[in-house]
Write a protein that holds these residues in place. Structure first.
Motif, short mmCIF file in Angstrom:
data_model
loop_
_atom_site.label_atom_id
_atom_site.label_comp_id
_atom_site.label_asym_id
_atom_site.label_seq_id
_atom_site.Cartn_x
_atom_site.Cartn_y
_atom_site.Cartn_z
N THR A 386 -3.84 -4.73 3.44
CA THR A 386 -3.15 -3.62 2.77
C THR A 386 -1.76 -3.41 3.36
OG1 THR A 386 -5.25 -2.56 2.28
CG2 THR A 386 -3.30 -1.16 2.22
N ASP A 508 -5.22 -4.34 -4.88
CA ASP A 508 -5.79 -4.09 -3.55
C ASP A 508 -7.22 -3.59 -3.69
OD1 ASP A 508 -6.38 -3.58 -0.97
OD2 ASP A 508 -4.65 -2.29 -0.57
N GLU A 509 -8.15 -4.50 -3.55
CA GLU A 509 -9.57 -4.17 -3.69
C GLU A 509 -9.81 -3.36 -4.95
OE1 GLU A 509 -11.47 -3.00 -0.14
OE2 GLU A 509 -10.46 -4.57 0.98
#
Ligand code: ADP
Ligand code: MG
Length: 596
Positions: A386, A508-509
């Protein structure tokens, strides 16, 4: 009165001066309010003063004409005072609410500009209370203190004037007795404040116990801790009760005591006055007028003695407000604008440590991503995935190395232009208060038009569920509105990203909050979204990135390895173990999904 309003020093004085500068633009209304207040302060002693001709006229001289005149004057006086009361209250409210609004707007605007570090360091609750509570407290200092100082100083001077004019000896006695009353009252208020402070603390404690128990009620029950918790609450509740009684006792003793002390002083003065009038030095009118003026003196004196506390409270609030307004904004030093980037991304020897963190989050990362490449980042949680995305969006700045887009250092690009190039879809889909339409066509995207909006909705495969909502795309979402499932929220976020149509995409995820089945459905939309864009996929489930152009394995802020799925499976022990662990769990997931 200098002792009550005096101690505004140094820093406080500067804050106060700055606050008054916010009042200055509205000085006309402010001056009008002040003028009305001066009239108010000046007419009250007149009320006491006209008692003399009234009383002497009716009881001594039997002069009906004078009394009638005074009665009319009384009505006029109250008419004028009523007008002034209204005008001053309105003017002051209008000025202070204007100041509060100015400050709130300034603070809100600042929130939009603060660098990320500021949000890491301050709780959102503290920021919210600055804007709501502190801003409103500022009026204490900005207008109310001045109100009190001006009106009550005029009033006190006038009343003292009336008293001195009638009988200076009695006035002097009163002036000696008054501080005595103040001292006694002060002693008891001090005690009251102590008790009330403790009461507040206990109230907080009781709330805390209740909150904690509610949040952890499953834990409480499953551990059979009900008796323990009940006992804890009972004892807190009992202490609270004790202090409530103490508070009531401390609060109700103040005014009887003050009245008693006042009565003693008054008795002395009455005796003296009676002796004077026996010697024919004082008429009934003088007597009435004198004591009326003295009675009227108490309220303004009390307000003047408490003015410093209000001033300090206001200054404390203003200090907190200005502290936020003065925080440095996110540095936007870049001057170049990109138009539409090709989407080449390069990290060159990037090292980064979060402010206050002990360990660096990234250590010398080198990574080049070609335009249109679909690159996956994998690695254990906390490995810095991240953080890489944060640095690309320039939410933070690397201490070493450079981040480049299309060969240009991101710090040379304006923040607006840089962020126009990047669309972010993350696990947390934030929906704002408003309709589904406003949430997809968010901010400047609203200008893209109806056709583009629906194309994005289709691309995010969100049309089906949106059309089934009660008011279709105009259904309200966000707080206190239609609740959307994780998958539905995710589709809105994807549609939003489609509409933005940026050359660089960060996932992101994006699907980690979804169950396996919804994830598979959304994967398709995400794959569609990443077509033709440089895509950084941060994946928690490796099954979703097997077909990525390249997979980069990270650990402890370093890149361990990179390659295709097949290459890594063979070469990287970390990747292989992550993959084995997850395929085992994926099998479990689908088994349990079938069982459901
Ligand atoms: P990943 O996304 O791979 O799980 P992150 O990039 O979020 O990892 O985090 C990398 C490291 O930086 C972790 O050790 C994490 O604790 C730390 N970290 C992340 N965000 C912050 C922050 N705002 N302040 C301080 N440390 C942070
Ligand atoms: Mg992460």
């Amino acid at each position: 009165m200098s002792s009550t309003a005096g101690p505004v020093q140094g820093e406080g004085r500067r804050v106060y001066a700055r606050l008054l500068r916010h009042v200055m633009p509205h000085w006309r209304r402010f001056a009008l309010g002040l003028a009305a207040m001066v009239v108010l302060g000046a007419t009250e002693p007149a009320l006491a003063a006209i008692l003399k001709p009234t009383f002497d006229g009716s009881f001594v001289d039997k002069d009906v004409g004078t009394v009638a005149l005074m009665a009319m004057l009384l009505v006029v006086l109250f008419g004028v005072r009523g007008l002034c009361t209204y005008a001053s209250a309105l003017a002051m409210a209008s000025v202070s609410s204007q100041v509060v609004m100015d400050l709130r707007r300034q603070m809100f605007a600042k929130l939009m500009e603060l660098p990320n570090e500021a949000f890491d360091a301050t709780s959102s609750g503290a920021l919210v209370s600055k804007i709501t509570y502190d801003a409103s407290q500022v009026t204490e200092a900005a207008t109310q203190v001045i109100t009190v100082l001006v009106r009550d100083t005029v009033l006190v001077a006038g009343l003292l004037g009336v008293m001195l004019y009638h009988n200076w000896k009695l006035t002097l006695i009163g002036l000696v007795a008054a501080p005595l009353v103040v001292l006694v009252v002060k002693h008891f208020t001090h005690r009251l404040r102590r008790v009330s402070f403790e009461l507040q603390r206990l109230m907080g404690l009781a709330t805390h116990v209740v909150q904690e128990t509610l949040e952890g009620q499953k834990v409480v029950r499953s551990f059979g801790a009900q008796d323990h918790v009940r006992g804890r609450f009972a004892s807190t509740a009992n202490r609270l009760r004790q202090f409530e009684v103490k508070f009531a006792s401390a609060a109700s003793i103040i005014s009887p005591i003050a009245q008693l002390v006042t009565a003693c002083g008054l008795a002395v003065m009455l005796y003296m006055a009676a002796r004077e009038s026996a010697a024919d030095a004082m008429t009934v009118g003088t007597f009435a007028s004198f004591f009326a003026a003295m009675g009227l003196l108490f309220a303004p004196l009390k307000r003047l003695t408490s003015v410093n506390a209000r001033l300090q409270r206001g200054i404390a609030a203003a200090t907190s407000v200005f502290a936020l307004v003065d925080q440095p904004s996110e540095p936007d030093t870049g001057t170049r604008t990109l138009g539409r980037a090709r989407g080449e991304v390069r990290f060159e020897g990037v090292s980064f440590r979060y402010p206050g963190a002990r360990e660096p989050a990234l250590r010398g990362v080198d990574l080049a991503i070609d335009p249109g490449e679909r690159l996956a980042l994998v690695g254990p949680s906390g490995s810095g995935k991240t953080t890489l995305a944060h640095l690309l969006s320039r939410f933070y700045h690397p201490q070493h190395g450079r981040v480049l887009v299309d060969g240009i250092d991101v710090s040379a690009i304006t923040l607006r232009s840089l962020r126009e190039q990047i669309a972010l879809v993350s696990q947390e889909v934030v929906l704002f208060e408003g309709s589904v339409r406003e949430n997809i066509a968010y901010g400047p995207l609203a200008e893209r038009g109806e056709e583009a909006l629906w194309r994005a909705v289709d691309a995010g495969s969100a049309r089906e569920f949106i059309e089934r909502l009660p008011q279709g795309i105009d259904t309200q979402v966000g707080e206190n509105a239609v609740r959307l499932s994780g998958g539905q929220r995710q589709r809105l976020a994807i549609a939003r990203a489609f509409l933005k149509d940026a050359p660089i995409l960060i996932l992101d995820e994006a699907t980690s909050s979804l169950d396996n089945r919804s994830e598979r459905a959304i994967q398709q939309a995400l794959r569609e979204l990443s077509r033709g864009r440089t895509t950084l996929v941060i994946a928690h489930r490796l099954s979703s990135i097997e077909d990525a152009d390249r997979i980069v394995v990270m650990e402890h802020g370093r890149i361990l390895d990179s390659g295709t799925h097949a290459e890594l499976l063979e070469r990287s022990t970390l990747y292989a173990s992550l993959y084995r662990f997850q395929s085992g769990r994926a099998a479990d997931d689908s088994a349990s999904a079938q069982a459901r």
